[in-house]
Scaffold this motif. Sequence first.
Motif, mmCIF file in Angstrom:
data_model
loop_
_atom_site.group_PDB
_atom_site.id
_atom_site.type_symbol
_atom_site.label_atom_id
_atom_site.label_comp_id
_atom_site.label_asym_id
_atom_site.label_seq_id
_atom_site.Cartn_x
_atom_site.Cartn_y
_atom_site.Cartn_z
ATOM 1 N N GLU A 54 4.815 17.261 -0.633
ATOM 2 C CA GLU A 54 3.650 16.995 0.184
ATOM 3 C C GLU A 54 3.089 18.157 -0.303
ATOM 4 O OE1 GLU A 54 4.481 17.332 5.370
ATOM 5 O OE2 GLU A 54 4.668 18.896 3.878
ATOM 6 N N SER A 95 -0.599 4.045 -2.031
ATOM 7 C CA SER A 95 0.022 3.433 -1.730
ATOM 8 C C SER A 95 0.878 1.831 -2.673
ATOM 9 C CB SER A 95 -0.243 3.224 0.018
ATOM 10 O OG SER A 95 -1.158 1.209 0.303
ATOM 11 N N SER A 104 7.364 5.792 -1.028
ATOM 12 C CA SER A 104 6.154 5.667 0.156
ATOM 13 C C SER A 104 4.921 6.480 0.117
ATOM 14 C CB SER A 104 6.366 5.437 1.466
ATOM 15 O OG SER A 104 7.290 6.273 1.790
ATOM 16 N N GLN A 106 2.869 8.874 3.540
ATOM 17 C CA GLN A 106 2.851 8.762 5.011
ATOM 18 C C GLN A 106 1.420 9.924 5.424
ATOM 19 O OE1 GLN A 106 6.915 9.821 6.325
ATOM 20 N NE2 GLN A 106 7.188 8.307 5.537
ATOM 21 N N TYR A 108 0.261 12.909 7.648
ATOM 22 C CA TYR A 108 0.316 13.560 9.077
ATOM 23 C C TYR A 108 -0.903 14.300 9.308
ATOM 24 C CZ TYR A 108 4.990 11.622 8.663
ATOM 25 O OH TYR A 108 6.192 10.910 8.590
ATOM 26 N N ARG A 119 2.327 13.124 2.518
ATOM 27 C CA ARG A 119 4.029 12.861 1.557
ATOM 28 C C ARG A 119 4.302 11.104 0.613
ATOM 29 N NH1 ARG A 119 7.019 14.646 7.376
ATOM 30 N NH2 ARG A 119 5.811 16.518 7.826
#
Length: 131
Positions: A54, A95, A104, A106, A108, A119
């Motif tokens: 992260e 991606s 993957s 992500q 946030y 992440r």
Amino acid sequence: NLDINIADDLKVRVDPASFGLVINALLMNAIEFSGPDKIVEINSTENEQHVVLEVIDQGPGFNQETGIPSFESATINDKKRFRESKDAIGLYFCSKIMQYHQGSIQAYSYGPATGARFRLILPRINEKVSA
């Protein structure tokens, strides 16, 4: 300032060159959007199936109104969807690289002025490495 909290014993299988592009892009974005004198963090967690890296910045963050980062192809003129640094490879390519690694990416944020969290989720290698 970079604060790295990654476990020494994480095991993932990646192509160093392409995965390095993803890490570089996320770090460049985090540094650019955080600004000087802010800390960018890289943390790791894992479970039996995945390793999660992260990248956390202290930038403006995002929500529906400010524009959520998109992992779809976009043009640089689409400012609402295109948060990335002009020097980065872009979230769309990040991606694609993560998909190549059976992983993957992500994004946030807890809203404006709360920073962003990206992440990277990768399959964990459970095999033992002999010395």
